[in-house]
Every structure is written in structure tokens, then in C-alpha cells.
Enzyme design. Sequence first.
Site, PDB file in Angstrom:
ATOM      1  CG  MET A  98      35.316  28.598  85.832  1.00  0.00           C
ATOM      2  SD  MET A  98      34.414  30.075  86.169  1.00  0.00           S
ATOM      3  CE  MET A  98      36.058  31.197  86.261  1.00  0.00           C
ATOM      4  CG  ASP A 103      39.850  31.349  83.086  1.00  0.00           C
ATOM      5  OD1 ASP A 103      40.636  30.904  83.563  1.00  0.00           O
ATOM      6  OD2 ASP A 103      39.686  32.722  82.542  1.00  0.00           O
ATOM      7  CG  HIS A 116      43.122  28.542  84.645  1.00  0.00           C
ATOM      8  ND1 HIS A 116      42.753  29.738  85.220  1.00  0.00           N
ATOM      9  CD2 HIS A 116      43.449  27.580  85.728  1.00  0.00           C
ATOM     10  CE1 HIS A 116      42.504  29.337  86.567  1.00  0.00           C
ATOM     11  NE2 HIS A 116      43.270  28.189  86.755  1.00  0.00           N
ATOM     12  CG  MET A 136      44.691  31.136  90.764  1.00  0.00           C
ATOM     13  SD  MET A 136      44.210  31.410  88.913  1.00  0.00           S
ATOM     14  CE  MET A 136      42.818  32.504  89.437  1.00  0.00           C
ATOM     15  CG  HIS A 187      43.759  32.170  80.390  1.00  0.00           C
ATOM     16  ND1 HIS A 187      44.756  31.622  80.957  1.00  0.00           N
ATOM     17  CD2 HIS A 187      42.851  32.428  81.299  1.00  0.00           C
ATOM     18  CE1 HIS A 187      44.704  31.436  82.282  1.00  0.00           C
ATOM     19  NE2 HIS A 187      43.326  31.715  82.370  1.00  0.00           N
ATOM     20  CB  SER A 201      40.776  35.938  80.762  1.00  0.00           C
ATOM     21  OG  SER A 201      39.624  34.938  81.068  1.00  0.00           O
ATOM     22  CG  ASP A 205      43.988  33.853  85.593  1.00  0.00           C
ATOM     23  OD1 ASP A 205      43.110  34.782  85.503  1.00  0.00           O
ATOM     24  OD2 ASP A 205      43.773  32.775  85.373  1.00  0.00           O
ATOM     25  CG  MET A 248      40.013  27.335  87.759  1.00  0.00           C
ATOM     26  SD  MET A 248      39.431  29.073  87.411  1.00  0.00           S
ATOM     27  CE  MET A 248      39.252  29.161  85.736  1.00  0.00           C
TER      28      MET A 248
HETATM   29  C1  DX5 Z   1      39.238  33.692  87.600  1.00  0.00           C
HETATM   30  C2  DX5 Z   1      39.891  33.322  86.094  1.00  0.00           C
HETATM   31  C3  DX5 Z   1      40.585  34.512  85.434  1.00  0.00           C
HETATM   32  C4  DX5 Z   1      39.763  35.663  85.131  1.00  0.00           C
HETATM   33  C5  DX5 Z   1      40.411  36.790  84.988  1.00  0.00           C
HETATM   34  O1  DX5 Z   1      39.015  32.478  88.041  1.00  0.00           O
HETATM   35  O2  DX5 Z   1      40.969  32.224  86.301  1.00  0.00           O
HETATM   36  O3  DX5 Z   1      41.239  34.080  84.240  1.00  0.00           O
HETATM   37  O4  DX5 Z   1      38.808  35.396  84.332  1.00  0.00           O
HETATM   38  O5  DX5 Z   1      39.559  37.952  84.956  1.00  0.00           O
HETATM   39  P1  DX5 Z   1      39.907  39.220  85.355  1.00  0.00           P
HETATM   40  O6  DX5 Z   1      41.019  39.710  84.491  1.00  0.00           O
HETATM   41  O7  DX5 Z   1      38.759  40.054  84.871  1.00  0.00           O
HETATM   42  O8  DX5 Z   1      40.290  39.341  86.792  1.00  0.00           O
HETATM   43 ZN    ZN Z   2      42.297  31.527  84.272  1.00  0.00          ZN
END
Ligand code: DX5
Ligand code: ZN
Length: 237
Positions: A40, A38, A69, A140, A36, A11, A175, A71
Site C-alpha cells: 500500500m 499487500d 498485491h 476485492m 500474499h 495475507s 481477498d 495497491m
Molecule cells: C486489503 C488487503 C487484504 C487484506 C485481507 O486491502 O488487500 O489482503 O489484508 O485481510 P483480511 O483477511 O483480514 O480481511
Molecule cells: Zn491483498
Amino acid sequence: MLDDGLLIAPSLLACDFAHVGEQINAVIAGGAEVLHVDIMDGHFVPNLSMGPGFVRSIRAVTDCPLDVHIMVSDPLYYAERFAEAGADSITFHVEATDKPREIIDLLHARGLGAGISVKPATPADAITGIINAVDLVLVMTVEPGYGGQKFMEDQLPKICRIRSMLGDGRRLQVDGGINPATAGRCAKAGADVFVAGANIFGSDDISEAIAALRNAAVKEQGTRIPKSAIRNPQYEI
Ligand code: DX5
Ligand code: ZN
């Protein structure tokens, strides 16, 4: 993809943003098959991360599959933005839309993979109507929003259940809080794509961290809980 069929997906949320290109090269050299990303929006989750410009920039420097991903509260709008930016697959949240089919169709029409994600409190049944249309399900294993959180053990039964719903041909991604110990437990439950941020980028040796994740998952994959056991009430969610 390696013979064991497992994918390690670092990630980038946890990488050093001042050296993203070097960090990408390091994880690919270490054997990661997928990146990956993320996304947000500060609304669906209480945090902000990157936008389409980030995906466009890394697309220009790597051929490694970009697994985005999202969110976000408006996944239909953003799925298109991140497809245009160069994502290979996009995973959105079932909690964020009442038009999952439209998003999946849009992604497939553009040649992208489509994933659906469930937050920890969302039961497996929430995706019954669309599971056959997606290429991947993301369970998740932390509350989405931040990296570096503790793995939620209570998600393991849902992983078992969703693997039984998916059958063997499609991907089940986990994840949040993934390290060699938790990756092993998820592999045993049926996961085959392992997202890890802090565990990989927080390590002094990125290659070693990726190898440790893969070895733990491979070891436990062989002991996957049989289908008959999944119907056992203790594995029901
Ligand atoms: C959380 C993200 C994850 C997160 C994983 O909202 O979707 O991808 O960054 O990070 P670690 O492996 O540090 O928990
Ligand atoms: Zn993620």
C-alpha cells in the site's frame, strides 16, 4: 498444489511483524500454498504497508510462491521494483493504470505471473479487454486499504461473472473478509484462491484455521453455480 486445485494464501499484512519468519513457517506447515503480500502506497489506498525490501527479505527465507498485491498509483514502476525483489506473481489494479498491457508484458517477460484486480465498485466489464492476457483475476471483497474488514456479499455476482469470462484454466482470487463461511460462498461462485489475513493470523491455531478455510471451500466448490445460471439476470452485475 493439492488435488482440489484450491489455494490458500495467508495475507502477511495481518502477521506479527516482530516474528515474520516464524509466522511464515507456521502457515506453510499448516498447508498454505502461497504467501500474499499487500503493498500500500498511502495514495491509491489510505494506508501504508511494506516495500520491496520486505519482499527481498522473505524471498531469502522461503521458496513458497510470493503473490504480491500492489495497491499503488504507479503500478508500472512498482511492478518492476517488486519483480526485482523476488515476487513470483504481481497483481495490480485496473483502476490505477491506463497501460495494463505494458505491465502484463513486463511481468511475463520477466517470467512472473500477472494478475489484475478490481475494487468493489469496478464492474467486471472493466477488464474485458485484458482478461485473456492475465494469469489471475483478483476480486476485492472489501474496499482495499485495511485488513480485518467485513466481507461484501454484493461482490458474489461479480465473482460468478468473472469466472464465466475466465473459463476454467485460470485463477480467480478473492481477498478481504475471508473466513470459512465467506470462502465457501466464494468457492460456490467460482473462486479458487483464498486470501485471508485476520482469520488465519488472528487464530490461536494457524493450521486449524487454514484447514477450516480449505474444507469450507472444497465443500462448496462442488456446488459451483452452473454457467447457464450465470447468465440469469440475478447474477449479473
Ligand atoms: C486489503 C488487503 C487484504 C487484506 C485481507 O486491502 O488487500 O489482503 O489484508 O485481510 P483480511 O483477511 O483480514 O480481511
Ligand atoms: Zn491483498
